[in-house]
Design a protein around this motif. Structure first.
Motif, PDB file in Angstrom:
ATOM      1  N   PHE A  31      22.673  53.378  82.929  1.00 36.22           N
ATOM      2  CA  PHE A  31      22.197  53.686  81.588  1.00 36.22           C
ATOM      3  C   PHE A  31      21.107  52.679  81.226  1.00 36.22           C
ATOM      4  O   PHE A  31      21.384  51.482  81.056  1.00 36.22           O
ATOM      5  CB  PHE A  31      23.353  53.616  80.581  1.00 36.22           C
ATOM      6  CG  PHE A  31      24.539  54.455  80.989  1.00 36.22           C
ATOM      7  CD1 PHE A  31      24.540  55.826  80.779  1.00 36.22           C
ATOM      8  CD2 PHE A  31      25.637  53.875  81.613  1.00 36.22           C
ATOM      9  CE1 PHE A  31      25.624  56.607  81.165  1.00 36.22           C
ATOM     10  CE2 PHE A  31      26.721  54.646  82.009  1.00 36.22           C
ATOM     11  CZ  PHE A  31      26.719  56.021  81.787  1.00 36.22           C
ATOM     12  N   LEU A  33      18.598  50.803  78.910  1.00 31.94           N
ATOM     13  CA  LEU A  33      18.622  50.457  77.489  1.00 31.94           C
ATOM     14  C   LEU A  33      17.391  49.632  77.134  1.00 31.94           C
ATOM     15  O   LEU A  33      16.991  48.733  77.883  1.00 31.94           O
ATOM     16  CB  LEU A  33      19.873  49.636  77.161  1.00 31.94           C
ATOM     17  CG  LEU A  33      21.226  50.198  77.608  1.00 31.94           C
ATOM     18  CD1 LEU A  33      22.335  49.187  77.335  1.00 31.94           C
ATOM     19  CD2 LEU A  33      21.513  51.519  76.895  1.00 31.94           C
ATOM     20  N   PHE A  64      13.656  45.945  78.950  1.00 35.29           N
ATOM     21  CA  PHE A  64      14.757  46.867  79.189  1.00 35.29           C
ATOM     22  C   PHE A  64      15.775  46.231  80.115  1.00 35.29           C
ATOM     23  O   PHE A  64      15.480  45.285  80.858  1.00 35.29           O
ATOM     24  CB  PHE A  64      14.263  48.189  79.787  1.00 35.29           C
ATOM     25  CG  PHE A  64      13.291  48.014  80.919  1.00 35.29           C
ATOM     26  CD1 PHE A  64      13.720  47.813  82.214  1.00 35.29           C
ATOM     27  CD2 PHE A  64      11.922  48.038  80.676  1.00 35.29           C
ATOM     28  CE1 PHE A  64      12.824  47.641  83.257  1.00 35.29           C
ATOM     29  CE2 PHE A  64      11.015  47.873  81.710  1.00 35.29           C
ATOM     30  CZ  PHE A  64      11.473  47.672  82.999  1.00 35.29           C
ATOM     31  N   ARG A 278      21.911  61.605  78.030  1.00 37.31           N
ATOM     32  CA  ARG A 278      21.840  60.292  77.420  1.00 37.31           C
ATOM     33  C   ARG A 278      23.206  59.928  76.830  1.00 37.31           C
ATOM     34  O   ARG A 278      23.946  60.799  76.383  1.00 37.31           O
ATOM     35  CB  ARG A 278      20.757  60.259  76.349  1.00 37.31           C
ATOM     36  CG  ARG A 278      19.344  60.277  76.918  1.00 37.31           C
ATOM     37  CD  ARG A 278      18.322  60.225  75.816  1.00 37.31           C
ATOM     38  NE  ARG A 278      18.431  61.371  74.921  1.00 37.31           N
ATOM     39  CZ  ARG A 278      17.742  61.500  73.796  1.00 37.31           C
ATOM     40  NH1 ARG A 278      16.911  60.553  73.411  1.00 37.31           N
ATOM     41  NH2 ARG A 278      17.891  62.578  73.038  1.00 37.31           N
ATOM     42  N   ARG A 280      25.654  57.089  74.413  1.00 36.72           N
ATOM     43  CA  ARG A 280      25.697  56.136  73.316  1.00 36.72           C
ATOM     44  C   ARG A 280      26.528  54.937  73.766  1.00 36.72           C
ATOM     45  O   ARG A 280      27.681  55.093  74.190  1.00 36.72           O
ATOM     46  CB  ARG A 280      26.310  56.786  72.081  1.00 36.72           C
ATOM     47  CG  ARG A 280      26.229  55.953  70.807  1.00 36.72           C
ATOM     48  CD  ARG A 280      26.675  56.753  69.596  1.00 36.72           C
ATOM     49  NE  ARG A 280      25.768  57.875  69.331  1.00 36.72           N
ATOM     50  CZ  ARG A 280      26.067  59.166  69.566  1.00 36.72           C
ATOM     51  NH1 ARG A 280      27.251  59.494  70.083  1.00 36.72           N
ATOM     52  NH2 ARG A 280      25.217  60.124  69.279  1.00 36.72           N
ATOM     53  N   VAL A 281      25.951  53.757  73.689  1.00 36.08           N
ATOM     54  CA  VAL A 281      26.604  52.530  74.150  1.00 36.08           C
ATOM     55  C   VAL A 281      26.990  51.687  72.943  1.00 36.08           C
ATOM     56  O   VAL A 281      26.147  51.373  72.099  1.00 36.08           O
ATOM     57  CB  VAL A 281      25.668  51.729  75.076  1.00 36.08           C
ATOM     58  CG1 VAL A 281      26.323  50.420  75.506  1.00 36.08           C
ATOM     59  CG2 VAL A 281      25.285  52.560  76.299  1.00 36.08           C
ATOM     60  N   LEU A 297      19.466  43.615  72.368  1.00 33.95           N
ATOM     61  CA  LEU A 297      19.669  45.038  72.114  1.00 33.95           C
ATOM     62  C   LEU A 297      19.415  45.328  70.634  1.00 33.95           C
ATOM     63  O   LEU A 297      19.555  44.449  69.782  1.00 33.95           O
ATOM     64  CB  LEU A 297      21.084  45.455  72.508  1.00 33.95           C
ATOM     65  CG  LEU A 297      21.498  45.176  73.955  1.00 33.95           C
ATOM     66  CD1 LEU A 297      22.927  45.668  74.208  1.00 33.95           C
ATOM     67  CD2 LEU A 297      20.535  45.816  74.945  1.00 33.95           C
ATOM     68  N   ILE A 302      23.785  51.648  70.447  1.00 33.73           N
ATOM     69  CA  ILE A 302      22.449  52.123  70.788  1.00 33.73           C
ATOM     70  C   ILE A 302      22.565  53.302  71.749  1.00 33.73           C
ATOM     71  O   ILE A 302      23.603  53.504  72.395  1.00 33.73           O
ATOM     72  CB  ILE A 302      21.584  51.026  71.432  1.00 33.73           C
ATOM     73  CG1 ILE A 302      22.247  50.480  72.712  1.00 33.73           C
ATOM     74  CG2 ILE A 302      21.311  49.903  70.459  1.00 33.73           C
ATOM     75  CD1 ILE A 302      21.380  49.507  73.462  1.00 33.73           C
ATOM     76  N   GLU A 303      21.494  54.064  71.858  1.00 36.03           N
ATOM     77  CA  GLU A 303      21.475  55.216  72.752  1.00 36.03           C
ATOM     78  C   GLU A 303      20.640  54.891  73.979  1.00 36.03           C
ATOM     79  O   GLU A 303      19.580  54.266  73.876  1.00 36.03           O
ATOM     80  CB  GLU A 303      20.895  56.420  72.017  1.00 36.03           C
ATOM     81  CG  GLU A 303      21.086  57.735  72.739  1.00 36.03           C
ATOM     82  CD  GLU A 303      20.715  58.920  71.869  1.00 36.03           C
ATOM     83  OE1 GLU A 303      19.774  59.652  72.241  1.00 36.03           O
ATOM     84  OE2 GLU A 303      21.360  59.106  70.817  1.00 36.03           O
ATOM     85  N   SER A 304      21.129  55.292  75.139  1.00 38.94           N
ATOM     86  CA  SER A 304      20.376  55.034  76.365  1.00 38.94           C
ATOM     87  C   SER A 304      19.074  55.825  76.368  1.00 38.94           C
ATOM     88  O   SER A 304      18.991  56.930  75.818  1.00 38.94           O
ATOM     89  CB  SER A 304      21.214  55.401  77.594  1.00 38.94           C
ATOM     90  OG  SER A 304      21.433  56.793  77.660  1.00 38.94           O
TER      91      SER A 304
END
Length: 327
Positions: A31, A33, A64, A278, A280-281, A297, A302-304
């Motif tokens: 993933f 980010l 990233f 995608r 969501r982390v 971050l 957050i979303e990948s």
């Protein structure tokens, strides 16, 4: 004249498996980010550049990181006598930072190779924890880790580990959810639509998509090489970098051993791969694990930018001491 190193004393109950290690039937979920480059620079300066004091220099490849969730079906020493001790499975979850390693020549940084630094690593196998920390310097921590049944299966990626939410005398260390990853959009339909029948073509498509994400924002002139760093994890000869250290028994502010280690993770066989939706982390806030702050971050949730999966085999080879405090 170098002093001979003492023999390692093999003791019962210590399952520290000798390298090189063969890891087979690995399914790796990645993933990508967005991260703050200045935060990454500060982290890498603290962990690698400050100890090395100019002997080698590491620079983040771009703004990233990758959250990598690896399901390793079989890990085993490749050589005797440890090969005959058997094999184990493990799951691990880690944040990977792609770096350029090189030399500082006056005001100019001269990159020489691509490496990955893993500042946070969680595993569900205590032998893998001890082996990784003692041999290479992986900052591995034990945890309870849960993955979906496969790339197209429903479910979440979860890491529960020992955390301290707030550093203060009355705080209690507890095992709690630290990382949680779930789809942010529906999976491809039919599921086969997410697979790559040709891995080279799939990796090429991954590179194109990464370029669309980062070059469109004019990240920096080195964007092409930075993207190559992300792809390097799937190719032979990927190098990982570690800060290997042990706290001194007499002076707890000092290290009795400290070194920068690099070791190759060599992909021996690629099987399959594909896109994932995608995800969501979520990362819990805890003083013991300042992941959001360290990596820069955008927040605790957050979303990948994109997500992929790969199935492959690889070897974790012997390491090289790039720098050590002992000279």
């Amino acid at each position: 004249m170098p002093v001979d190193k003492p023999r390692y004393i093999e003791r019962g109950g210590e399952i520290v498996i000798r390298q090189p290690l063969g890891l087979r039937d690995v399914t790796m979920y990645s993933f990508v980010l967005a991260a703050d480059r200045d935060r990454l620079i500060a982290l890498v300066d603290r962990d690698l550049n400050a100890p090395a004091a100019g002997a080698v220099r590491y620079v983040p490849a771009g703004p990233f990181v990758a959250l990598i969730c690896a399901d390793i079906a079989r890990g085993q020493a490749l050589e005797e006598p440890d090969h005959s001790k058997g094999w184990m499975a493990e799951k691990d979850v880690a944040f990977w930072i792609p770096l350029f390693a090189g030399k500082q020549v006056g005001p100019v940084f001269v990159p020489q190779r691509l490496v990955f630094y893993l500042p946070y690593v969680f595993v569900d196998n205590i032998a893998a924890t001890v082996t990784g920390r003692e041999i290479y310097g992986f900052p591995k921590e034990s945890g309870v880790i849960r993955f979906p049944a496969g790339p197209c299966a429903e479910g979440r990626f979860e890491v529960d580990t020992l955390i301290i939410r707030k550093y203060e005398p009355a705080s209690f260390g507890e095992v709690a959810r630290l990382i949680d990853v779930e789809p942010a959009e529906p999976p491809p339909s039919p599921p086969e639509a997410g697979g790559w029948t040709d891995l080279e073509a799939g990796l090429g498509a991954l590179g194109d998509r990464l370029k669309d994400l980062f070059e469109s924002d004019a990240v920096e002139a080195a964007a092409g090489a930075a993207l190559e760093a992300l792809l390097a994890a799937t190719r032979p000869g990927t190098r990982l970098v570690f800060l290997k250290q042990f706290r001194d028994a007499e002076d707890p502010a000092r290290a009795c051993y400290q070194a920068i280690i690099e070791a190759p993770a060599v992909v021996t066989s690629l099987h399959r791969g594909g896109w994932m939706p995608r995800h969501r982390v979520r990362v819990a806030e805890a003083d013991s694990h300042p992941i959001v702050r360290d990596l820069g971050l955008a927040g605790a949730e957050i979303e990948s930018l994109l997500a992929t999966w790969l199935s492959f085999d690889f070897t974790m080879d012997r390491g090289t001491v790039v720098w050590s405090a002992q000279g």
